[in-house]
Design a protein around this motif. Structure first.
Motif, PDB file in Angstrom:
ATOM      1  N   MET A 122      32.641  -5.015 -34.619  1.00 22.97           N
ATOM      2  CA  MET A 122      33.328  -4.218 -33.675  1.00 22.97           C
ATOM      3  C   MET A 122      32.998  -4.489 -32.149  1.00 22.97           C
ATOM      4  N   ALA A 123      31.440  -4.775 -32.150  1.00 17.37           N
ATOM      5  CA  ALA A 123      31.135  -5.014 -30.702  1.00 17.37           C
ATOM      6  C   ALA A 123      31.240  -6.588 -30.272  1.00 17.37           C
ATOM      7  N   LEU A 124      31.518  -7.392 -31.325  1.00 11.75           N
ATOM      8  CA  LEU A 124      31.967  -8.928 -31.144  1.00 11.75           C
ATOM      9  C   LEU A 124      33.545  -8.900 -30.563  1.00 11.75           C
ATOM     10  N   ALA A 125      34.129  -7.963 -31.382  1.00 17.21           N
ATOM     11  CA  ALA A 125      35.722  -8.001 -31.139  1.00 17.21           C
ATOM     12  C   ALA A 125      35.898  -7.256 -29.587  1.00 17.21           C
ATOM     13  N   ARG A 126      34.935  -6.391 -29.168  1.00 18.32           N
ATOM     14  CA  ARG A 126      35.308  -5.797 -27.883  1.00 18.32           C
ATOM     15  C   ARG A 126      34.896  -6.824 -26.933  1.00 18.32           C
ATOM     16  N   CYS A 127      33.720  -7.668 -27.249  1.00 13.48           N
ATOM     17  CA  CYS A 127      33.463  -8.622 -26.235  1.00 13.48           C
ATOM     18  C   CYS A 127      34.357  -9.760 -25.968  1.00 13.48           C
ATOM     19  N   LEU A 128      34.906 -10.128 -27.039  1.00 16.28           N
ATOM     20  CA  LEU A 128      36.121 -11.098 -27.086  1.00 16.28           C
ATOM     21  C   LEU A 128      37.422 -10.538 -26.297  1.00 16.28           C
ATOM     22  N   MET A 129      37.492  -9.450 -26.350  1.00 17.34           N
ATOM     23  CA  MET A 129      38.681  -8.586 -25.754  1.00 17.34           C
ATOM     24  C   MET A 129      38.510  -8.597 -24.111  1.00 17.34           C
ATOM     25  N   ARG A 130      37.340  -8.612 -23.758  1.00 14.28           N
ATOM     26  CA  ARG A 130      36.869  -8.630 -22.365  1.00 14.28           C
ATOM     27  C   ARG A 130      36.765  -9.689 -21.791  1.00 14.28           C
ATOM     28  N   THR A 131      37.897 -10.194 -20.748  1.00 14.37           N
ATOM     29  CA  THR A 131      37.836 -11.347 -19.996  1.00 14.37           C
ATOM     30  C   THR A 131      37.179 -11.226 -18.680  1.00 14.37           C
ATOM     31  N   ASP A 132      36.932  -9.907 -18.241  1.00 15.22           N
ATOM     32  CA  ASP A 132      36.426  -9.633 -16.816  1.00 15.22           C
ATOM     33  C   ASP A 132      34.958  -9.254 -16.835  1.00 15.22           C
ATOM     34  N   ALA A 133      34.287  -9.584 -17.945  1.00 14.51           N
ATOM     35  CA  ALA A 133      32.812  -8.909 -17.979  1.00 14.51           C
ATOM     36  C   ALA A 133      32.127 -10.313 -17.436  1.00 14.51           C
ATOM     37  N   GLU A 134      31.425  -9.767 -16.580  1.00 21.59           N
ATOM     38  CA  GLU A 134      30.266 -10.926 -15.785  1.00 21.59           C
ATOM     39  C   GLU A 134      29.153 -10.921 -16.784  1.00 21.59           C
ATOM     40  N   LEU A 135      28.710  -9.827 -17.247  1.00 15.83           N
ATOM     41  CA  LEU A 135      27.462  -9.889 -18.253  1.00 15.83           C
ATOM     42  C   LEU A 135      27.822  -9.438 -19.534  1.00 15.83           C
ATOM     43  N   ILE A 136      27.387 -10.505 -20.663  1.00 21.73           N
ATOM     44  CA  ILE A 136      27.683 -10.008 -22.169  1.00 21.73           C
ATOM     45  C   ILE A 136      26.272  -9.843 -22.438  1.00 21.73           C
ATOM     46  N   VAL A 137      26.063  -8.680 -23.267  1.00 24.68           N
ATOM     47  CA  VAL A 137      24.937  -8.449 -23.896  1.00 24.68           C
ATOM     48  C   VAL A 137      24.981  -8.408 -25.509  1.00 24.68           C
ATOM     49  N   LEU A 138      24.377  -9.327 -26.408  1.00 20.43           N
ATOM     50  CA  LEU A 138      24.474  -9.237 -27.649  1.00 20.43           C
ATOM     51  C   LEU A 138      23.326  -9.249 -28.195  1.00 20.43           C
ATOM     52  N   ASP A 139      23.325  -8.147 -29.256  1.00 18.62           N
ATOM     53  CA  ASP A 139      21.873  -8.159 -29.999  1.00 18.62           C
ATOM     54  C   ASP A 139      22.096  -8.387 -31.451  1.00 18.62           C
ATOM     55  N   GLU A 140      21.483  -9.459 -31.909  1.00 26.64           N
ATOM     56  CA  GLU A 140      21.656  -9.884 -33.446  1.00 26.64           C
ATOM     57  C   GLU A 140      23.025 -10.069 -33.860  1.00 26.64           C
ATOM     58  N   PRO A 141      23.935 -10.500 -32.941  1.00 26.70           N
ATOM     59  CA  PRO A 141      25.450 -10.432 -33.287  1.00 26.70           C
ATOM     60  C   PRO A 141      25.744 -11.153 -34.384  1.00 26.70           C
ATOM     61  N   THR A 142      25.234 -12.083 -35.170  1.00 30.09           N
ATOM     62  CA  THR A 142      25.310 -12.786 -36.205  1.00 30.09           C
ATOM     63  C   THR A 142      24.229 -12.388 -37.551  1.00 30.09           C
ATOM     64  N   SER A 143      23.497 -11.217 -37.412  1.00 25.01           N
ATOM     65  CA  SER A 143      22.638 -10.876 -38.370  1.00 25.01           C
ATOM     66  C   SER A 143      23.238 -11.055 -39.805  1.00 25.01           C
ATOM     67  N   GLY A 144      24.458 -10.544 -39.937  1.00 23.80           N
ATOM     68  CA  GLY A 144      24.910 -10.339 -41.278  1.00 23.80           C
ATOM     69  C   GLY A 144      25.715 -11.450 -41.777  1.00 23.80           C
ATOM     70  N   LEU A 145      25.930 -12.231 -41.141  1.00 21.67           N
ATOM     71  CA  LEU A 145      26.738 -13.495 -41.439  1.00 21.67           C
ATOM     72  C   LEU A 145      26.269 -14.671 -42.267  1.00 21.67           C
ATOM     73  N   ASP A 146      26.741 -15.355 -42.868  1.00 25.58           N
ATOM     74  CA  ASP A 146      26.450 -16.765 -43.395  1.00 25.58           C
ATOM     75  C   ASP A 146      26.202 -17.560 -42.453  1.00 25.58           C
ATOM     76  N   ALA A 147      25.820 -18.978 -42.915  1.00 19.19           N
ATOM     77  CA  ALA A 147      25.406 -19.946 -42.053  1.00 19.19           C
ATOM     78  C   ALA A 147      26.945 -20.446 -41.072  1.00 19.19           C
ATOM     79  N   GLU A 148      27.804 -20.505 -41.899  1.00 21.97           N
ATOM     80  CA  GLU A 148      29.332 -20.831 -41.230  1.00 21.97           C
ATOM     81  C   GLU A 148      29.818 -19.852 -40.533  1.00 21.97           C
ATOM     82  N   GLY A 149      29.722 -18.736 -40.663  1.00 17.92           N
ATOM     83  CA  GLY A 149      30.352 -17.662 -40.032  1.00 17.92           C
ATOM     84  C   GLY A 149      29.027 -17.711 -38.452  1.00 17.92           C
ATOM     85  N   GLU A 150      28.208 -17.643 -38.655  1.00  9.71           N
ATOM     86  CA  GLU A 150      27.231 -17.560 -37.521  1.00  9.71           C
ATOM     87  C   GLU A 150      27.654 -18.835 -36.529  1.00  9.71           C
TER      88      GLU A 150
END
Length: 102
Positions: free
Chosen positions: A1-29
């Motif tokens: 959900m956090a990644l989707a919100r991040c990608l929807m925002r095109t005006d954010a000057e700062l993007i903070v991501l905390d372990e955004p791919t921790s549950g993904l496989d290598a290809e998804g990451e």
């Protein structure tokens, strides 16, 4: 959900991501990091990760030890320095090493 919100925002000057791919496989990451690099171009991105491959292309990597900044620099600078970042990078990469792969 956090990644989707991040990608929807095109005006954010700062993007903070905390372990955004921790549950993904290598290809998804890989796909997520490629997409985020394109999406965040020209903006500041703060990526918090225990995976040493994630920040490899970052302009600045900061290594924390005991909650304090122990070292900072590019991947190449930190690897050449042979400090904590290099130690942890080699430790993680060692799990993938196989003499049959060249």
């Amino acid at each position: 959900m956090a990644l989707a919100r991040c990608l929807m925002r095109t005006d954010a000057e700062l993007i903070v991501l905390d372990e955004p791919t921790s549950g993904l496989d290598a290809e998804g990451e890989h796909r997520v990091h490629t997409t985020l690099r394109r999406h965040a171009e020209g903006r500041t991105r703060l990526l918090i990760s225990h995976r040493k491959s994630a920040p490899r292309g970052a302009e600045l990597i900061v290594t924390l030890v005991g909650g304090r900044i122990a070292e900072q620099g590019s991947h190449d600078e930190l690897m050449d320095a042979g400090g904590e970042y290099a130690r942890l990078f080699h430790l993680q990469a060692g799990g993938y090493q196989d003499e049959r792969v060249r």
